[in-house]
Design an enzyme around this catalytic site. Structure first.
Site, PDB file in Angstrom:
ATOM      1  N   ASN A  84       0.839  -1.187   0.000  1.00  0.00           N
ATOM      2  CA  ASN A  84       0.000   0.000   0.000  1.00  0.00           C
ATOM      3  C   ASN A  84       0.882   1.249   0.000  1.00  0.00           C
ATOM      4  O   ASN A  84       2.109   1.162  -0.093  1.00  0.00           O
ATOM      5  CB  ASN A  84      -0.951  -0.043   1.211  1.00  0.00           C
ATOM      6  CG  ASN A  84      -2.311   0.560   0.892  1.00  0.00           C
ATOM      7  OD1 ASN A  84      -2.394   1.613   0.277  1.00  0.00           O
ATOM      8  ND2 ASN A  84      -3.355  -0.116   1.311  1.00  0.00           N
ATOM      9  N   HIS A 114      23.366   2.572  11.665  1.00  0.00           N
ATOM     10  CA  HIS A 114      24.532   3.413  11.946  1.00  0.00           C
ATOM     11  C   HIS A 114      25.135   3.016  13.282  1.00  0.00           C
ATOM     12  O   HIS A 114      24.425   2.558  14.175  1.00  0.00           O
ATOM     13  CB  HIS A 114      24.117   4.883  11.983  1.00  0.00           C
ATOM     14  CG  HIS A 114      23.459   5.351  10.729  1.00  0.00           C
ATOM     15  ND1 HIS A 114      24.167   5.821   9.642  1.00  0.00           N
ATOM     16  CD2 HIS A 114      22.153   5.392  10.374  1.00  0.00           C
ATOM     17  CE1 HIS A 114      23.315   6.144   8.684  1.00  0.00           C
ATOM     18  NE2 HIS A 114      22.093   5.895   9.100  1.00  0.00           N
ATOM     19  N   GLY A 141      -0.210  -1.346   9.110  1.00  0.00           N
ATOM     20  CA  GLY A 141       0.274   0.006   8.837  1.00  0.00           C
ATOM     21  C   GLY A 141       1.190   0.571   9.904  1.00  0.00           C
ATOM     22  O   GLY A 141       1.102   0.229  11.079  1.00  0.00           O
ATOM     23  N   ARG A 182      -0.044 -14.584  20.073  1.00  0.00           N
ATOM     24  CA  ARG A 182      -0.654 -15.918  20.096  1.00  0.00           C
ATOM     25  C   ARG A 182      -0.486 -16.572  18.747  1.00  0.00           C
ATOM     26  O   ARG A 182      -0.202 -15.913  17.744  1.00  0.00           O
ATOM     27  CB  ARG A 182      -2.130 -15.851  20.472  1.00  0.00           C
ATOM     28  CG  ARG A 182      -3.023 -15.194  19.423  1.00  0.00           C
ATOM     29  CD  ARG A 182      -4.491 -15.326  19.822  1.00  0.00           C
ATOM     30  NE  ARG A 182      -5.397 -14.689  18.894  1.00  0.00           N
ATOM     31  CZ  ARG A 182      -5.863 -15.238  17.775  1.00  0.00           C
ATOM     32  NH1 ARG A 182      -5.479 -16.446  17.400  1.00  0.00           N
ATOM     33  NH2 ARG A 182      -6.721 -14.576  17.006  1.00  0.00           N
TER      34      ARG A 182
END
Length: 198
Positions: A84, A114, A141, A182
């Site tokens: 997406n 880094h 997301g 779970r």
């Protein structure tokens, strides 16, 4: 003596401002710019650019714009991949993604890091550790996948997760830091969201 690119690809400390690496990042940025500038209706043209950009992919993939990466050639996508909006993959090392993987908006996959020491960091040193994502994975997301992480097959990562350790197969995992909550069970086949049945 190994080049900075060879060091990068072999997980050794390297200097990213090297001329070759800078040129290769610019080439990938230019392809990403072209990809992100094309209308979504030009599906074939977008796929051609992705095939030019990525290390490997199949015809059966869909990446919503915008999409960003460092080099592109270190990204290896399985069949039926979907990403997406606003996916970022910092592919200084290999990123291997299996079949039937779905990424929600704002997923970031980082192989680059880094040094903790400020002096070394200020000198421009970096490192890159590969990331591996199995088959049939769904990543929610605003998730961050950090360098060196492996996600097993058939796993769901909840939104907003930060992966700092490997996640096994066949689990629901979430959190910061992300952890397995779970196992996915046969009962999960009955529901599409909480207690809402198919």
């Amino acid at each position: 003596m190994a080049s900075e690119k060879e060091k990068m690809l072999s997980q050794q400390p390297y200097i990213a401002s090297d001329k070759i690496l800078t040129r290769e990042r610019l080439a990938a940025q230019s392809l990403c710019f072209d990809l992100n500038s094309i209308s979504p209706k030009f599906v074939a043209k977008r796929k051609k650019l992705l095939q030019k950009l990525l290390g490997s992919s199949t015809e059966n993939l869909h990446i919503e714009s915008p999409f960003y990466c460092d080099y592109g050639y270190n990204i290896f996508l399985g069949d039926n991949f979907y990403s997406n909006y606003n996916c970022v993959i910092l592919d200084c090392a290999k990123v291997t993604i299996g079949n039937n993987v779905m990424l929600a908006p704002n997923v970031s996959i980082f192989t680059a890091g880094h040094p903790k020491d400020a002096e070394k960091r200020n000198q421009g040193w970096e490192y890159a550790i590969p990331v591996s994502i199995g088959n049939n994975v769904w990543i929610g997301g605003n998730t961050v996948v950090n360098p060196g992480i492996t996600i097993g097959d058939n796993t769901v990562i909840g939104s907003g997760s930060v992966l700092t350790k490997d996640i096994p197969s066949n689990v629901i995992a979430a959190g910061n830091p992300c952890r397995a909550i779970r196992e996915i069970t046969e009962e999960d086949k009955q529901y599409y969201f909480k207690q809402r049945k198919f």
